[in-house]
Design a protein around this motif. Structure first.
Motif, PDB file in Angstrom:
ATOM      1  N   LYS A   1       8.354  -3.232   7.546  1.00  0.00           N
ATOM      2  CA  LYS A   1       8.460  -4.331   6.582  1.00  0.00           C
ATOM      3  C   LYS A   1       9.900  -4.811   6.682  1.00  0.00           C
ATOM      4  O   LYS A   1      10.816  -4.164   6.193  1.00  0.00           O
ATOM      5  CB  LYS A   1       8.138  -3.867   5.167  1.00  0.00           C
ATOM      6  CG  LYS A   1       8.222  -4.994   4.159  1.00  0.00           C
ATOM      7  CD  LYS A   1       7.626  -4.580   2.835  1.00  0.00           C
ATOM      8  CE  LYS A   1       7.838  -5.581   1.742  1.00  0.00           C
ATOM      9  NZ  LYS A   1       7.505  -6.938   1.998  1.00  0.00           N
TER      10      LYS A   1
ATOM     11  N   LEU B   1       3.017  -5.793   2.929  1.00  0.00           N
ATOM     12  CA  LEU B   1       2.882  -4.417   3.398  1.00  0.00           C
ATOM     13  C   LEU B   1       1.544  -4.264   4.107  1.00  0.00           C
ATOM     14  O   LEU B   1       0.528  -4.780   3.655  1.00  0.00           O
ATOM     15  CB  LEU B   1       2.916  -3.446   2.217  1.00  0.00           C
ATOM     16  CG  LEU B   1       4.266  -3.146   1.591  1.00  0.00           C
ATOM     17  CD1 LEU B   1       4.079  -2.252   0.364  1.00  0.00           C
ATOM     18  CD2 LEU B   1       5.188  -2.481   2.575  1.00  0.00           C
TER      19      LEU B   1
ATOM     20  N   SER C   1      -1.620   1.505   4.530  1.00  0.00           N
ATOM     21  CA  SER C   1      -1.352   2.752   5.247  1.00  0.00           C
ATOM     22  C   SER C   1      -2.598   3.278   5.956  1.00  0.00           C
ATOM     23  O   SER C   1      -2.500   3.843   7.048  1.00  0.00           O
ATOM     24  CB  SER C   1      -0.798   3.809   4.297  1.00  0.00           C
ATOM     25  OG  SER C   1      -1.732   4.102   3.287  1.00  0.00           O
TER      26      SER C   1
ATOM     27  N   LEU D   1       7.967   0.769   4.531  1.00  0.00           N
ATOM     28  CA  LEU D   1       6.582   0.581   4.092  1.00  0.00           C
ATOM     29  C   LEU D   1       6.276   1.261   2.762  1.00  0.00           C
ATOM     30  O   LEU D   1       5.129   1.294   2.339  1.00  0.00           O
ATOM     31  CB  LEU D   1       5.619   1.109   5.160  1.00  0.00           C
ATOM     32  CG  LEU D   1       5.675   0.404   6.504  1.00  0.00           C
ATOM     33  CD1 LEU D   1       4.702   1.051   7.485  1.00  0.00           C
ATOM     34  CD2 LEU D   1       5.365  -1.072   6.349  1.00  0.00           C
ATOM     35  N   GLN D   2       7.285   1.806   2.131  1.00  0.00           N
ATOM     36  CA  GLN D   2       7.122   2.527   0.869  1.00  0.00           C
ATOM     37  C   GLN D   2       6.217   3.744   1.017  1.00  0.00           C
ATOM     38  O   GLN D   2       5.492   4.116   0.088  1.00  0.00           O
ATOM     39  CB  GLN D   2       6.629   1.591  -0.241  1.00  0.00           C
ATOM     40  CG  GLN D   2       7.570   0.447  -0.508  1.00  0.00           C
ATOM     41  CD  GLN D   2       7.035  -0.526  -1.540  1.00  0.00           C
ATOM     42  OE1 GLN D   2       6.006  -0.313  -2.160  1.00  0.00           O
ATOM     43  NE2 GLN D   2       7.746  -1.623  -1.725  1.00  0.00           N
ATOM     44  N   TRP D   3       6.260   4.354   2.207  1.00  0.00           N
ATOM     45  CA  TRP D   3       5.459   5.551   2.427  1.00  0.00           C
ATOM     46  C   TRP D   3       6.014   6.694   1.606  1.00  0.00           C
ATOM     47  O   TRP D   3       7.212   6.901   1.493  1.00  0.00           O
ATOM     48  CB  TRP D   3       5.437   5.915   3.910  1.00  0.00           C
ATOM     49  CG  TRP D   3       4.333   5.246   4.647  1.00  0.00           C
ATOM     50  CD1 TRP D   3       3.805   4.018   4.396  1.00  0.00           C
ATOM     51  CD2 TRP D   3       3.632   5.756   5.766  1.00  0.00           C
ATOM     52  NE1 TRP D   3       2.814   3.743   5.295  1.00  0.00           N
ATOM     53  CE2 TRP D   3       2.690   4.793   6.147  1.00  0.00           C
ATOM     54  CE3 TRP D   3       3.723   6.928   6.491  1.00  0.00           C
ATOM     55  CZ2 TRP D   3       1.827   4.971   7.217  1.00  0.00           C
ATOM     56  CZ3 TRP D   3       2.870   7.115   7.558  1.00  0.00           C
ATOM     57  CH2 TRP D   3       1.921   6.130   7.915  1.00  0.00           C
TER      58      TRP D   3
ATOM     59  N   ASN E   1      11.913   4.595   3.441  1.00  0.00           N
ATOM     60  CA  ASN E   1      10.666   4.850   2.745  1.00  0.00           C
ATOM     61  C   ASN E   1      10.948   5.667   1.486  1.00  0.00           C
ATOM     62  O   ASN E   1      12.075   5.672   1.001  1.00  0.00           O
ATOM     63  CB  ASN E   1       9.672   5.566   3.666  1.00  0.00           C
ATOM     64  CG  ASN E   1       8.945   4.601   4.574  1.00  0.00           C
ATOM     65  OD1 ASN E   1       8.167   3.774   4.118  1.00  0.00           O
ATOM     66  ND2 ASN E   1       9.199   4.690   5.871  1.00  0.00           N
TER      67      ASN E   1
END
Length: 157
Positions: A8, A15, A18, A40-42, A73
């Motif tokens: 991203k 996004l 996942s 990706l805010q994983w 992340n």
């Protein structure tokens, strides 16, 4: 070889789900040499899912991943266990970018046995901005003493 980039790059880009990324990688893990998953805010649970994919030992679909970027992340110390399993199962991994997460000293502790082992062939490890603190200095010293492949280590900030 395939380079898969799902980063991203700016606030306006959406996004990627996942589950879509993980299915893509699972179907192509025998040809993907670079997997870039930055911003990706994983969370730790996403890394657990990736770890389960690489644990599959189907010889016809051997993993050829050489570079894994998980920068920027939401990974925490808990991710250290999954990262350790990924290192144990991906014998081709040369670069691991964990910059701008919250792995902290406890996460490095969970990861250190894998980094110190003979099967670890990482050349580059980026831990920049992971809130490691002074407590991790013994782990880093041990890793560098025992690991003969790491030539670039970023532990700043």
């Amino acid at each position: 070889m395939v380079i898969a980039v799902f980063d991203k790059t700016d606030e306006s880009s959406p996004l990627v789900d996942s589950d879509v990324i993980l299915r893509y990688y699972e179907d192509r893990k025998h040809v993907v040499s670079e997997l870039s998953l930055g911003g990706l805010q994983w969370e730790d649970r996403h890394l657990d899912q990736l770890e389960r994919i690489v644990r599959d030992k189907n010889p016809a679909r051997a993993i050829c991943l050489q570079r894994l970027s998980l920068s920027n992340n939401l990974l925490t110390a808990k991710s250290g266990d999954s990262l350790a399993h990924i290192l144990k199962n991906v014998h081709t991994l040369r670069e691991l970018d964990l910059s701008d997460n919250r792995v902290e000293a406890d996460g490095l502790d969970r990861l250190s046995d894998s980094l110190e082992s003979d099967f670890c062939v990482l050349k580059t490890l980026n831990l920049f901005n992971n809130h490691l603190g002074s407590r991790c200095s013994k782990h880093i010293a041990s890793i560098l003493r025992k690991n003969r492949s790491i030539v670039s280590l970023n532990i700043g900030k």
